[in-house]
Motif scaffolding. Structure first.
Motif, mmCIF file in Angstrom:
data_model
loop_
_atom_site.group_PDB
_atom_site.id
_atom_site.type_symbol
_atom_site.label_atom_id
_atom_site.label_comp_id
_atom_site.label_asym_id
_atom_site.label_seq_id
_atom_site.Cartn_x
_atom_site.Cartn_y
_atom_site.Cartn_z
ATOM 1 N N ALA A 9 0.841 -1.202 0.000
ATOM 2 C CA ALA A 9 0.000 0.000 0.000
ATOM 3 C C ALA A 9 0.876 1.252 0.000
ATOM 4 C CB ALA A 9 -0.932 0.003 1.210
ATOM 5 N N GLY A 10 1.960 1.218 0.760
ATOM 6 C CA GLY A 10 2.893 2.343 0.785
ATOM 7 C C GLY A 10 3.556 2.570 -0.562
ATOM 8 N N LEU A 11 3.872 1.484 -1.263
ATOM 9 C CA LEU A 11 4.462 1.619 -2.600
ATOM 10 C C LEU A 11 3.474 2.264 -3.564
ATOM 11 C CD1 LEU A 11 6.353 -1.783 -2.983
ATOM 12 C CD2 LEU A 11 7.289 0.446 -2.297
ATOM 13 N N PHE A 12 2.203 1.878 -3.452
ATOM 14 C CA PHE A 12 1.197 2.504 -4.312
ATOM 15 C C PHE A 12 0.943 3.953 -3.900
ATOM 16 C CE2 PHE A 12 0.277 -1.764 -5.839
ATOM 17 C CZ PHE A 12 0.039 -1.517 -7.174
ATOM 18 N N GLU A 13 1.173 4.271 -2.633
ATOM 19 C CA GLU A 13 1.063 5.676 -2.231
ATOM 20 C C GLU A 13 2.153 6.494 -2.916
ATOM 21 O OE1 GLU A 13 1.008 8.769 1.483
ATOM 22 O OE2 GLU A 13 1.800 6.774 1.832
ATOM 23 N N ILE A 14 3.354 5.939 -2.981
ATOM 24 C CA ILE A 14 4.433 6.615 -3.694
ATOM 25 C C ILE A 14 4.030 6.821 -5.157
ATOM 26 C CG2 ILE A 14 6.819 6.401 -4.515
ATOM 27 C CD1 ILE A 14 7.297 4.651 -1.935
ATOM 28 N N ALA A 15 3.462 5.775 -5.754
ATOM 29 C CA ALA A 15 3.075 5.850 -7.169
ATOM 30 C C ALA A 15 2.071 6.967 -7.424
ATOM 31 C CB ALA A 15 2.510 4.504 -7.627
ATOM 32 N N TRP A 16 1.038 7.068 -6.557
ATOM 33 C CA TRP A 16 0.042 8.110 -6.837
ATOM 34 C C TRP A 16 0.590 9.504 -6.532
ATOM 35 C CZ3 TRP A 16 -1.832 11.504 -3.310
ATOM 36 C CH2 TRP A 16 -1.971 11.113 -1.976
ATOM 37 N N VAL A 55 -4.902 1.039 13.639
ATOM 38 C CA VAL A 55 -5.062 2.027 12.580
ATOM 39 C C VAL A 55 -4.025 3.144 12.682
ATOM 40 C CG1 VAL A 55 -6.831 3.431 13.732
ATOM 41 C CG2 VAL A 55 -6.740 3.346 11.235
ATOM 42 N N GLY A 56 -3.725 3.593 13.877
ATOM 43 C CA GLY A 56 -2.741 4.668 14.038
ATOM 44 C C GLY A 56 -1.358 4.250 13.586
ATOM 45 N N THR A 57 -0.957 3.056 13.953
ATOM 46 C CA THR A 57 0.347 2.539 13.547
ATOM 47 C C THR A 57 0.384 2.335 12.043
ATOM 48 O OG1 THR A 57 0.681 1.455 15.677
ATOM 49 C CG2 THR A 57 1.965 0.615 13.819
ATOM 50 N N ALA A 58 -0.654 1.687 11.506
ATOM 51 C CA ALA A 58 -0.695 1.410 10.070
ATOM 52 C C ALA A 58 -0.654 2.707 9.269
ATOM 53 C CB ALA A 58 -1.937 0.598 9.720
ATOM 54 N N TYR A 59 -1.423 3.690 9.689
ATOM 55 C CA TYR A 59 -1.455 4.959 8.961
ATOM 56 C C TYR A 59 -0.097 5.652 9.013
ATOM 57 C CZ TYR A 59 -2.847 9.507 7.269
ATOM 58 O OH TYR A 59 -2.924 10.659 6.533
ATOM 59 N N ALA A 60 0.537 5.643 10.185
ATOM 60 C CA ALA A 60 1.844 6.287 10.315
ATOM 61 C C ALA A 60 2.887 5.592 9.442
ATOM 62 C CB ALA A 60 2.281 6.285 11.777
ATOM 63 N N VAL A 61 2.873 4.274 9.415
ATOM 64 C CA VAL A 61 3.824 3.529 8.588
ATOM 65 C C VAL A 61 3.539 3.783 7.105
ATOM 66 C CG1 VAL A 61 4.560 1.202 7.904
ATOM 67 C CG2 VAL A 61 4.325 1.783 10.336
ATOM 68 N N TRP A 62 2.267 3.751 6.728
ATOM 69 C CA TRP A 62 1.870 3.989 5.337
ATOM 70 C C TRP A 62 2.328 5.367 4.860
ATOM 71 C CZ3 TRP A 62 -2.370 7.229 3.598
ATOM 72 C CH2 TRP A 62 -2.770 7.015 2.290
ATOM 73 N N THR A 63 2.063 6.382 5.665
ATOM 74 C CA THR A 63 2.483 7.730 5.262
ATOM 75 C C THR A 63 4.001 7.862 5.281
ATOM 76 O OG1 THR A 63 2.183 8.587 7.501
ATOM 77 C CG2 THR A 63 0.355 8.881 5.957
ATOM 78 N N GLY A 64 4.659 7.163 6.212
ATOM 79 C CA GLY A 64 6.119 7.203 6.257
ATOM 80 C C GLY A 64 6.741 6.604 5.011
ATOM 81 N N ILE A 65 6.236 5.436 4.597
ATOM 82 C CA ILE A 65 6.728 4.813 3.362
ATOM 83 C C ILE A 65 6.502 5.766 2.192
ATOM 84 C CG2 ILE A 65 6.332 2.936 1.699
ATOM 85 C CD1 ILE A 65 5.584 1.178 4.172
ATOM 86 N N GLY A 66 5.315 6.328 2.130
ATOM 87 C CA GLY A 66 4.996 7.252 1.037
ATOM 88 C C GLY A 66 5.861 8.490 1.055
ATOM 89 N N ALA A 67 6.069 9.051 2.228
ATOM 90 C CA ALA A 67 6.866 10.278 2.329
ATOM 91 C C ALA A 67 8.313 10.034 1.931
ATOM 92 C CB ALA A 67 6.791 10.832 3.751
ATOM 93 N N VAL A 68 8.897 8.964 2.428
ATOM 94 C CA VAL A 68 10.293 8.672 2.116
ATOM 95 C C VAL A 68 10.457 8.365 0.626
ATOM 96 C CG1 VAL A 68 12.154 6.995 2.480
ATOM 97 C CG2 VAL A 68 10.924 7.937 4.437
ATOM 98 N N GLY A 69 9.619 7.481 0.118
ATOM 99 C CA GLY A 69 9.725 7.112 -1.291
ATOM 100 C C GLY A 69 9.483 8.277 -2.223
#
Length: 107
Positions: A9-16, A55-69
């Protein structure tokens, strides 16, 4: 399994997010369509991951992956600045994502 879904999901966040740059304000049809598809996939995978992850952990990790990528690819694809301080703060995000994974029982 949920952590794997979250990672993808984080990789697809980077993509969008990168797609936004190519869509020129959502005015170019093909990059806009790719951006929307990546956004939907990212959200669906995030939703599946939060069925078993906090949800809080998942969201933070998801946004972190997206932000870094997105920040790293922005430097490469869009010639954004790659200063030492910027890279250092990106590193802090990585440490935060790894820390959340460790304290939340991720593997």
């Amino acid at each position: 399994m949920s952590w794997n879904l979250l990672f993808v999901a984080g990789l697809f966040e980077i993509a969008w997010a990168i797609g936004l740059g190519y869509s020129e304000g959502l005015t170019k049809p093909i990059p806009t369509a790719g951006t929307v598809v990546a956004l939907v996939i990212s959200m669906v995978l995030l939703a599946k991951a939060v069925e078993t992850l906090p949800v809080g952990t998942a969201y933070a990790v998801w946004t972190g992956i997206g932000a870094v990528g997105t920040a790293i690819l922005g430097m490469y694809l869009f010639d954004e600045p790659a200063t030492l301080s910027r890279l250092g703060f990106i590193g802090l995000i990585v440490v935060g994502v790894i820390g959340l994974n460790l304290v939340s029982g991720g593997h």
